[in-house]
Design an enzyme around this catalytic site. Structure first.
Site, PDB file in Angstrom:
ATOM      1  N   LEU A 128       0.853  -1.189   0.000  1.00 55.09           N
ATOM      2  CA  LEU A 128       0.000   0.000   0.000  1.00 55.09           C
ATOM      3  C   LEU A 128       0.884   1.232   0.000  1.00 55.09           C
ATOM      4  O   LEU A 128       1.967   1.236   0.602  1.00 55.09           O
ATOM      5  CB  LEU A 128      -0.903   0.015   1.240  1.00 55.09           C
ATOM      6  CG  LEU A 128      -1.872  -1.163   1.420  1.00 55.09           C
ATOM      7  CD1 LEU A 128      -2.653  -1.002   2.722  1.00 55.09           C
ATOM      8  CD2 LEU A 128      -2.824  -1.272   0.235  1.00 55.09           C
ATOM      9  N   ASP A 129       0.417   2.278  -0.660  1.00 50.85           N
ATOM     10  CA  ASP A 129       1.147   3.540  -0.634  1.00 50.85           C
ATOM     11  C   ASP A 129       1.264   4.050   0.798  1.00 50.85           C
ATOM     12  O   ASP A 129       0.459   3.713   1.673  1.00 50.85           O
ATOM     13  CB  ASP A 129       0.427   4.601  -1.480  1.00 50.85           C
ATOM     14  CG  ASP A 129       0.416   4.257  -2.955  1.00 50.85           C
ATOM     15  OD1 ASP A 129       1.296   3.487  -3.386  1.00 50.85           O
ATOM     16  OD2 ASP A 129      -0.474   4.753  -3.669  1.00 50.85           O
ATOM     17  N   ARG A 130       2.241   4.870   1.020  1.00 46.48           N
ATOM     18  CA  ARG A 130       2.507   5.420   2.357  1.00 46.48           C
ATOM     19  C   ARG A 130       1.258   5.943   3.044  1.00 46.48           C
ATOM     20  O   ARG A 130       0.994   5.664   4.221  1.00 46.48           O
ATOM     21  CB  ARG A 130       3.534   6.555   2.215  1.00 46.48           C
ATOM     22  CG  ARG A 130       3.883   7.292   3.492  1.00 46.48           C
ATOM     23  CD  ARG A 130       4.610   8.575   3.144  1.00 46.48           C
ATOM     24  NE  ARG A 130       3.739   9.514   2.454  1.00 46.48           N
ATOM     25  CZ  ARG A 130       4.164  10.396   1.548  1.00 46.48           C
ATOM     26  NH1 ARG A 130       5.431  10.428   1.188  1.00 46.48           N
ATOM     27  NH2 ARG A 130       3.305  11.228   0.983  1.00 46.48           N
ATOM     28  N   THR A 132      -1.943   5.398   2.160  1.00 49.18           N
ATOM     29  CA  THR A 132      -3.114   4.539   2.026  1.00 49.18           C
ATOM     30  C   THR A 132      -3.207   3.637   3.253  1.00 49.18           C
ATOM     31  O   THR A 132      -2.242   2.977   3.623  1.00 49.18           O
ATOM     32  CB  THR A 132      -3.033   3.681   0.757  1.00 49.18           C
ATOM     33  OG1 THR A 132      -2.937   4.536  -0.383  1.00 49.18           O
ATOM     34  CG2 THR A 132      -4.268   2.802   0.614  1.00 49.18           C
ATOM     35  N   ARG A 268      -5.526   6.320  -7.770  1.00 49.12           N
ATOM     36  CA  ARG A 268      -5.266   7.757  -7.695  1.00 49.12           C
ATOM     37  C   ARG A 268      -5.217   8.381  -9.094  1.00 49.12           C
ATOM     38  O   ARG A 268      -5.763   9.469  -9.328  1.00 49.12           O
ATOM     39  CB  ARG A 268      -3.965   7.999  -6.934  1.00 49.12           C
ATOM     40  CG  ARG A 268      -4.015   7.491  -5.491  1.00 49.12           C
ATOM     41  CD  ARG A 268      -2.643   7.350  -4.871  1.00 49.12           C
ATOM     42  NE  ARG A 268      -1.981   8.646  -4.742  1.00 49.12           N
ATOM     43  CZ  ARG A 268      -0.722   8.785  -4.330  1.00 49.12           C
ATOM     44  NH1 ARG A 268       0.005   7.701  -4.028  1.00 49.12           N
ATOM     45  NH2 ARG A 268      -0.198   9.989  -4.229  1.00 49.12           N
TER      46      ARG A 268
END
Length: 335
Positions: A128-130, A132, A268
């Site tokens: 997961l993105d930072r 998210t 996104r």
């Protein structure tokens, strides 16, 4: 057969892919900005990105966010309250916003050692993105990790996300976006035309396919009825520039996203392309200040993962509790 439609008109398709014969269109506004990476980009043989480059505000804010996240991640300790699911082969946790995945993984051995578990073969099954939050799955054995790599590659793992977007309320209730995905000349992830899939990019990589289905759950926390939206699912085959400008920040829209592919920043990028960027996502034109509050991360949450257990074969559904920003819009569905 792929049918290209004029920019500004997206016909509604049935779930079977048949185009409705009646003239029913979703009106969209063309964005006339140039997205070339340089003055000579149009003269190269490389694909041209169809989404804009990172805005200047992102270049100012992102380094500060990364530094803050590094500090938070260094102090992060995983607790039992984060655990969603665990057996002898897997463990799933609810990752907080603003924490790096690697920090969650590195803090896991201390939690597992309390049970005498083997911690030498831990592996991230999904990233997961930072900023998210939500379901993060970790395998405990190499052989299980290999099975998940194949399951993700074969699209056997189904994912849902919640995203709090700010933009112009869409006229669709459900929409599927199919496009290309890749790094532009300066290294940023961008949307490319679906017809560019397989073409070579300046860095040597290829444009890959990217597909996401979105469903509107709430508009302005229920003040605009989702029932008013067009019910037939629209399908967008991306061939031209962003269809709606992201400067029209009038409405709050909660959407559920179902990515079929797993490209970096996929949801996104597609939210930006649809003109409903995620709140706080300054990299992709999301608002930073909104209604008197400043947002230090994007409002994107990995809601669920579902798959067949790689060892037992049983169906597994992992769900993370909704974040605070999603609770009221979700509640409005049932009021």
């Amino acid at each position: 057969m792929t049918v290209k439609f004029p920019l500004g008109q997206i016909p509604l398709l049935s779930s079977s892919g048949r185009i409705f014969r009646r003239h029913r269109f979703i009106s969209i506004m063309a964005n006339q900005r140039s997205y070339f990476d340089s003055a000579t980009a149009a003269n190269t043989n490389y694909p041209i990105p169809l989404s804009p480059p990172m805005p200047d505000i992102s270049k100012e804010i992102e380094p500060h966010r990364a530094l803050t996240a590094s500090s938070k991640s260094a102090l992060f300790t995983l607790s039992r309250s984060h655990v969603i699911f665990e057996d002898e082969w897997l463990i799933a946790v609810n990752k907080p916003q603003g924490i790096y995945c690697e920090s969650v993984l590195s803090s896991l051995p201390a939690l597992l050692k309390d049970n005498g578990a083997n911690v030498s073969e831990l592996h991230l099954a999904n990233r997961l993105d930072r900023d998210t939050s939500g379901v993060m799955l970790i395998t405990k054995l190499h052989k299980v990790a290999a099975k998940f790599v194949k399951a993700f590659t074969d699209h056997k793992v189904r994912k849902t996300y919640l995203a709090f977007c700010v933009g112009l309320a869409p006229k669709w209730e459900k929409i599927t976006v199919k496009s290309g995905h890749g790094r532009s000349k300066y290294g940023a992830w961008r949307v490319y035309a679906a017809s560019d899939v397989g073409r070579k990019l300046p860095g040597g990589s290829l444009v890959k396919d990217m597909e996401t289905t979105f469903e509107v759950l709430s508009v302005n926390s229920g003040f605009k009825e989702v029932s008013d939206l067009q019910k037939d699912e629209a399908v967008v085959i991306v061939q031209e520039k962003s269809v709606i400008g992201c400067d029209l920040k009038n409405d709050e829209i909660l959407v559920r996203a179902r990515p079929r592919s797993g490209r970096t920043h996929q949801i996104r990028l597609h939210c930006q392309y649809l003109g409903i960027p995620i709140r706080g996502d300054v990299r992709y034109e999301g608002v930073y200040d909104w209604k008197g509050s400043r947002y230090d991360g994007h409002d994107l949450h990995a809601e669920s993962l579902s798959f067949e257990h790689p060892i037992t074969g049983k169906p597994i559904l992992l769900q993370a509790p909704p974040p605070s920003w999603a609770i009221q819009p979700l509640r409005s569905q049932f009021e």
